[in-house]
Design a protein around this motif. Structure first.
Motif, PDB file in Angstrom:
ATOM      1  N   THR A 187       0.696  -1.307   0.066  1.00  0.00           N
ATOM      2  CA  THR A 187       0.156   0.008   0.029  1.00  0.00           C
ATOM      3  C   THR A 187       0.628   1.250   0.108  1.00  0.00           C
ATOM      4  O   THR A 187       0.676   2.294  -0.651  1.00  0.00           O
ATOM      5  CB  THR A 187      -1.076   0.053   1.280  1.00  0.00           C
ATOM      6  OG1 THR A 187      -1.724  -1.139   1.084  1.00  0.00           O
ATOM      7  CG2 THR A 187      -1.769   1.327   1.266  1.00  0.00           C
ATOM      8  N   ILE A 188       2.043   1.307   0.753  1.00  0.00           N
ATOM      9  CA  ILE A 188       2.853   2.440   0.653  1.00  0.00           C
ATOM     10  C   ILE A 188       3.480   2.602  -0.595  1.00  0.00           C
ATOM     11  O   ILE A 188       3.391   3.652  -1.148  1.00  0.00           O
ATOM     12  CB  ILE A 188       4.014   2.156   1.623  1.00  0.00           C
ATOM     13  CG1 ILE A 188       3.510   2.311   2.980  1.00  0.00           C
ATOM     14  CG2 ILE A 188       4.985   3.253   1.797  1.00  0.00           C
ATOM     15  CD1 ILE A 188       4.575   1.886   4.140  1.00  0.00           C
ATOM     16  N   ILE A 189       3.945   1.802  -1.190  1.00  0.00           N
ATOM     17  CA  ILE A 189       4.375   1.596  -2.654  1.00  0.00           C
ATOM     18  C   ILE A 189       3.342   2.116  -3.618  1.00  0.00           C
ATOM     19  O   ILE A 189       3.532   3.268  -4.374  1.00  0.00           O
ATOM     20  CB  ILE A 189       4.899   0.400  -3.124  1.00  0.00           C
ATOM     21  CG1 ILE A 189       6.272   0.058  -2.306  1.00  0.00           C
ATOM     22  CG2 ILE A 189       5.074   0.198  -4.675  1.00  0.00           C
ATOM     23  CD1 ILE A 189       6.728  -1.535  -2.420  1.00  0.00           C
ATOM     24  N   ASP A 190       2.117   1.559  -3.525  1.00  0.00           N
ATOM     25  CA  ASP A 190       1.134   2.038  -4.436  1.00  0.00           C
ATOM     26  C   ASP A 190       0.841   3.454  -3.965  1.00  0.00           C
ATOM     27  O   ASP A 190       0.522   4.307  -5.246  1.00  0.00           O
ATOM     28  CB  ASP A 190      -0.349   1.082  -4.480  1.00  0.00           C
ATOM     29  CG  ASP A 190       0.250  -0.243  -4.965  1.00  0.00           C
ATOM     30  OD1 ASP A 190      -0.549  -1.552  -4.467  1.00  0.00           O
ATOM     31  OD2 ASP A 190       1.109  -0.299  -5.676  1.00  0.00           O
ATOM     32  N   ARG A 191       0.669   3.784  -3.032  1.00  0.00           N
ATOM     33  CA  ARG A 191      -0.110   5.126  -2.654  1.00  0.00           C
ATOM     34  C   ARG A 191       0.898   6.261  -2.678  1.00  0.00           C
ATOM     35  O   ARG A 191       0.613   7.377  -3.386  1.00  0.00           O
ATOM     36  CB  ARG A 191      -0.854   5.059  -1.214  1.00  0.00           C
ATOM     37  CG  ARG A 191      -1.780   5.982  -1.115  1.00  0.00           C
ATOM     38  CD  ARG A 191      -2.399   6.428   0.244  1.00  0.00           C
ATOM     39  NE  ARG A 191      -2.889   5.396   0.937  1.00  0.00           N
ATOM     40  CZ  ARG A 191      -3.286   5.092   2.308  1.00  0.00           C
ATOM     41  NH1 ARG A 191      -3.309   6.372   2.963  1.00  0.00           N
ATOM     42  NH2 ARG A 191      -3.704   4.109   2.878  1.00  0.00           N
TER      43      ARG A 191
END
Lengths: 539, 317, 313
Positions: A324-328
């Motif tokens: 999620t960190i990477i995507d967001r």
């Protein structure tokens, strides 16, 4: 070694022919294409694009930092070549040295040089050249904006450098260095024609190398121009001229690409994730994602409460939803990190990425209970400017502050890296996001500095990490002469790091570059000596 | 003759001023947390320095000596024109500064020219068309320019004029005058806004004066009254204002230089500050300080040309 | 032929922070060409306002209504561009406050030359020659030196002579001299008087002399108008009006002179302030009840001219 060389040459030939067929190169030297998709085959010979036109790139820093830089130019420009380069998997590959071997205790290394190679000024490449370059290296260490040139770091304990014949060089070291060829990769063994050196070891004028391009013009801080070396020994470049403009600001660089002033963006931080996302759908541009040796670590103060408790460290790692960190925050550019060592290393041993927020919360609850806990989260200014650390830190802050049954407060503070380091060393922090690159293809220094009790980074970053077994492994690796055993040690260290958490790896960075569809063949990952030889006009 | 002694006296003042600011820069650099040692070590390939490494580098950079010794040593060399070499990149600082100074000056003077032409010109127009729609529109425009931050305006201009309209280059200096347009506009915009308002106010104040009535009574055209009389009398405060701005333009160009990829003094010192490259910072302060003092002197000399009272009575005293 | 200046129904009011203030109240008079006509009154009587209004030199806060005939033209109605052609060339101004009426940063010679060339036609050399001539005429022995100097280098008397030269630079047929002796000592006043008379006799310039200096008015003017609160309360031959004042205000003015007893005009009577009659009613020692109820018109004055007082009805 020979079998691997053969595979390498074959795959290089295939890649080359694919690229050449797309660009319409010289028909006489092109082997028949291997793959089926070959849109250029339908082109008539008259439709070949004019490759004498200059192709322009923009980068955030000077690609030719000039005479005072250890290398004068970035290796990617293809102006100079090393003795040893590396493969896609990070293992050493031949360049100007065709093959090499070492004795049993790895104190004597013998390199067999490639024959028939000349520098761009016509001088032949031979053992005398190699000796002269080592003489030059001894005058260092030399400052560089890419990698520092320090003979003691790359060739520790070098006793002598001699030639046994015109194409054989022998290096003798005081102590066995089983991974010497790893430290020599690329920037570790750059070869120049000695007449371009000044007396003090810096450059007097343009560098003279064996590569497919030569420096034609260089205005420091503004731009540099390279020109094809038509006497190159290997696969020639297709385009004749490249210009690299220096544009430090990310927005301006992007605007230059969109305005058509440049055809591509290169080097570190070429394009921001948000900008790349914008270009992804646009057929007028091509985005390429490639390997970067950079890992984003969440460093923690293991010398004080609460991160001295393994449950806290492990709990936080489980709590982090890396994907999620990477995507967001990174627009999807990056890979979730399970272990300490970057996936681009030849010694990478993949560790599972564990995401279990309930278990993580439970562990944290066990570690701190419901007592009020104040955590100081430091963010270095320079990195905040380049990466979305502010948002990431706020996300982590929200995670920690919302664990049921705990009373955790996180304070985020931005600081210049200098004072930040001082605070970390003094132990006046709890968490700090910081990138870490791969200084060398040999990861020994990384392990020792981060994970050994006396490691300089362990001390300087205030990690407070102590593990007797890890210390023993590292001390064994320091004197080990067996490359295979070293591989095992490194794998074990990575496994330990995924369970004992000297720090918390968050993600492995990926390099993103972009180019307009007016050119082709430009991509983020460049291995071996390819450089810009495959970049050319598409129409 | 009196002008020459005046100029001479002012130039002599340069020395204590430069000593003062270089000392201040020196002290501020040393007081600020962080030091250049780690960055210098990183660049020569020592990514994980030990304490011995750092001590050695510190000695090599001369940072282990007492502060007064360091400063006096630097002053001594500076007097001979040697500003040392940068910690990062080992470049000759004096040569680098001398190469970059004309570039920064070019941009700063272009911005100053824009501020003068559009700021003062706009102010004159507003005063001439005082009360009409022209005045209202220009007033709104100047307020807008005042409120827009320079770096935002820079990016906006690049997006519109370079990226979309392809009229001007996004960055660099390779297109001569065309390359100077956007940076000069971004740098001077706020100054144009305030200068035009200020000029307008000054001229209008002058227009209420008695000698304007007399000038009108002579039958002079509006242009002759406005430009020949009112404007010339407003010049002194306007020149003062623009002189003050020059300091801001010279310093503020750091961000603009970064955005427009202009290799001037500003971008040089920005990375030097981040790297704690002390000799570069000190050299920069010296050069910009001297430039600023000289420009101020030029402005004061301009006063003499513009206001005869100062010239004649000053000469007599 | 130099035309007369005929004012009809001039009213001027100013916007102020305290609201509108009337300066001139429905004033009508004719200034005949070929004469020196005086306009006298206290400060605030509106005389300077009237004088400046002829050339529309009042500030933007002034609102002017009425008519001013100058030959076939109406000075108040004509476009500003046309009026600029008249300014300086047909009607000149010798402004008040000479020190402040000169541009502080422009050389004196240039300021005068400006007035000469404002309406075109002359070469620079010719203008310089005329400037020198004009300066000599006004008593400057070394015109070249003066021309190169600035206003702050001039004394009060010199400034007065300079602005007089400025007023005449364009060789106008008419000149309005606004308070030419204000703030000057006796010697300078006498000088000014001489200069003005000289202008009249040598150039035959028709003059409107706006002043509070009764002695000057008596010596120079052919006819005078007495202004009180924006209205002309008495007009006639200068010597006659000043020696034999009919209106109580004029009598009060002359009575207040040092040479005539220096009897001041009494301050307004508070009980009379709220009235709809003669403007002088609150201060008039000879007023009667009906003076406060209706405004007097212009009545014939014994000895010639007009007077606005019920006592001469």
């Amino acid at each position: 070694m020979n079998k691997r060389l053969g595979t390498l040459l074959l795959s290089a030939a295939c890649a080359l022919s694919l690229a050449l067929s797309g660009c319409g190169g010289d028909a006489a030297s092109t082997p028949p294409p291997v793959s089926g998709t070959d849109p250029a085959a339908a082109q008539t010979p008259q439709a070949q694009p004019d490759q004498t036109r200059e192709i322009a790139f923009a980068a955030s820093r000077d690609q030719c930092p000039g005479e005072q830089d250890a290398y004068y130019a970035s290796m990617s420009l293809g102006v100079w070549e090393p003795l040893v380069t590396k493969n896609e998997d990070g293992t050493p590959a031949p360049a100007l040295a065709e093959r090499w071997e070492h004795n049993e205790d790895a104190t004597v290394w013998t390199f067999h040089l490639r024959e028939g190679v000349t520098f761009s000024n016509g001088a032949p490449f031979d053992a005398d050249i190699v000796l002269a370059n080592f003489e030059r290296m001894k005058k260092g260490p030399f400052d560089s904006s890419f990698y520092g040139l320090n003979i003691d770091t790359i060739y520790p304990g070098l006793l002598s450098c001699e030639k046994t014949d015109d194409f054989t060089v022998v290096l003798t070291l005081a102590e066995g260095q089983p991974l010497l060829d790893y430290t020599m990769v690329n920037y570790g063994s750059a070869m120049f024609e000695p007449s371009c050196f000044a007396g003090d070891g810096s450059f007097a004028g343009f560098p003279i190398g064996t590569g497919p391009y030569m420096v034609k013009e260089n205005v420091l801080g503004q731009y540099c121009v390279i020109e094809r070396n038509d006497a190159y020994w290997g696969t020639p470049g297709i385009a004749q001229t490249f210009r690299f403009k220096v544009i430090p600001d990310t927005e301006t660089r992007y605007a230059a690409l969109r305005a058509g002033e440049v055809q591509g963006l290169c080097d570190l931080g070429a394009i921001s994730p948000a900008q790349a996302a914008e270009l992804e759908g646009d057929s007028a541009y091509r985005v390429s994602v490639g390997d970067s040796g950079i890992t984003h670590f969440l460093n923690v103060n293991g010398g004080a409460f609460p991160f001295d408790d393994l449950r806290m460290r492990e709990g936080l790692s489980l709590l982090l939803d890396r994907q999620t960190i990477i995507d967001r925050f990174y627009n999807g550019y990056g890979l979730a990190a399970g272990g300490f060592l970057s996936y681009t290393s030849a010694f990478y041993a993949e560790q599972p990425v564990r995401y279990d927020p309930e278990q993580g919360a439970a562990l944290i609850r066990q570690a701190v209970g419901d007592q009020p806990v104040e955590l100081l989260f430091l963010l270095p200014n320079g990195d905040v400017n380049r990466y979305p650390y502010q948002e990431e830190a706020e996300y982590i802050q929200a995670l920690l502050e919302n664990i049921e049954g705990t009373n955790i407060k996180v304070q985020i503070r931005l600081m210049d890296w200098g004072p930040c380091k001082d605070e970390m060393k003094a132990g006046n922090y709890n968490m700090c996001l910081k990138i870490q690159g791969l200084p060398s293809a040999n990861p020994f220094s990384l392990f020792r500095n981060f994970m050994h009790t006396e490691g300089s980074t362990n001390l300087n970053y205030g990690l407070g990490y102590h593990n007797d077994h890890v210390d023993a492994l590292i001390e064994e690796a320091a004197v080990c002469l067996d490359a295979r055993r070293l591989g095992e040690i490194y794998a074990e260290l990575q496994a330990i790091s995924a369970e004992d958490f000297p720090n918390l790896p968050v993600l492995y960075s990926q390099e993103v570059v972009a180019s307009s569809s007016a050119i082709t063949g430009y991509q983020a990952d460049v291995y071996g000596l390819t450089g810009y030889t495959q970049v050319c006009w598409a129409q | 003759m009196a002008i020459l002694t005046y100029t001479g006296r002012r130039l002599l003042m340069l020395i204590p001023v430069l000593l003062g600011i270089s000392l201040a820069a020196f002290l501020l650099g040393r007081i600020a947390p962080g030091d250049p040692v780690d960055e210098a070590l990183f660049r020569i390939g020592v990514e994980f320095p030990t304490e011995e490494d750092r001590a050695e580098m510190r000695a090599q950079l001369g940072l282990d000596r007492p502060l007064p010794a360091q400063y006096l040593d630097w002053v001594g060399r500076a007097l001979r024109g040697d500003l040392g070499r940068s910690y990062v990149g080992n470049r000759d600082i004096a040569r680098e500064l001398m190469t970059r100074l004309p570039i920064t000056l070019e941009v700063s003077l272009a911005a100053l020219a824009a501020a003068v032409v559009f700021g003062v010109g706009g102010g004159v127009l507003m005063a001439a068309f005082h009360g009409t729609w022209v005045d209202t529109v220009l007033k709104a425009l100047s307020t807008l320019l005042l409120s827009v931050p320079g770096f935002w305006l820079a990016l906006f201009l690049i997006t519109v004029f370079a990226e979309q309209l392809h009229l001007l280059p996004t960055s660099g200096l390779d297109r001569g005058l065309a390359s100077l347009v956007l940076p000069a506009v971004a740098l001077s915009a706020a100054n144009v806004g305030s200068t035009s308002r200020f000029t307008r106010g000054n001229i209008l104040a002058q227009l209420g004066e008695q000698y304007i009535v007399a000038a009108n009574a002579k039958g002079l055209s509006q242009k002759a009254v406005m430009l020949g009389h009112a404007f010339r009398n407003s010049l002194v405060p306007i020149i003062t204002l623009i002189g003050n701005y020059f300091g801001g333009i010279l310093g503020g160009s750091t961000i603009i230089e970064n955005i427009f990829a202009i290799p001037g003094l500003g971008s040089y010192v920005l990375s030097a500050i981040q790297n704690r490259d002390y000799p570069v910072i000190q050299g920069y302060v010296l050069v910009t300080g001297a430039t600023f003092v000289l420009i101020t002197l030029a402005i004061d000399l301009l006063y003499l040309a513009v206001n005869p009272k100062i010239r004649i009575q000053g000469g007599e005293s | 032929m130099v035309p007369d200046i005929e004012i009809r129904g001039l009213s001027v009011w100013f916007e102020t922070a305290q609201g509108p203030v009337a300066a001139v109240d429905d004033l009508s008079t004719t200034f005949r060409a070929g004469r020196i006509s005086g306009v006298i009154g206290e400060s605030g009587s509106g005389k300077s306002v009237m004088g400046l209004s002829l050339l529309r030199l009042l500030p933007n806060t002034a609102h002017v209504t009425g008519e001013c005939r100058f030959g076939k033209a109406d000075l108040y109605a004509m476009p500003l561009r046309e009026l600029r052609r008249l300014r300086g060339a047909s009607i000149g101004l010798i402004p008040q406050n000479p020190g402040a009426s000169l541009d502080p940063v422009m050389k004196i010679g240039r300021q005068i030359a400006e007035g000469i060339t404002a309406h075109g036609g002359l070469s620079r050399r010719e203008a310089a020659e005329r400037t020198a001539g004009l300066l000599r005429q006004f008593g400057f022995a070394d015109p070249e030196k003066i021309a190169g100097q600035y206003a702050f280098q001039m004394s009060g008397g010199m400034c007065q002579r300079l602005v007089s030269a400025l007023g005449l630079a364009g060789r106008p047929g008419w000149v309005v001299a606004d308070e030419p002796t204000k703030g000057l000592d006796a010697v300078l006043r006498s000088q000014v008087c001489t200069v003005l008379r000289q202008i009249y006799t040598e150039h035959h310039t028709s003059m409107i002399l706006v002043t509070h200096d009764l002695y000057l008015a008596r010596r120079l003017c052919d006819d005078i108008r007495v202004l009180y609160m924006g209205q002309i309360v008495e007009q006639g031959g200068a010597v006659d009006v000043l020696d034999h004042p009919r209106h109580p205000y004029t009598a009060g003015l002359t009575g207040a002179l040092p040479g005539r007893g220096m009897v001041p005009i009494p301050p307004p009577d508070p009980e009379r302030l709220d009235h709809r009659g003669c403007p002088f009613y609150p201060r008039c020692s000879r007023a009667e009840a009906h003076c406060g109820r209706a405004r007097p018109g212009d009545f014939d004055r014994p000895g010639g001219g007009k007077v606005r007082c019920f006592r001469y009805a």
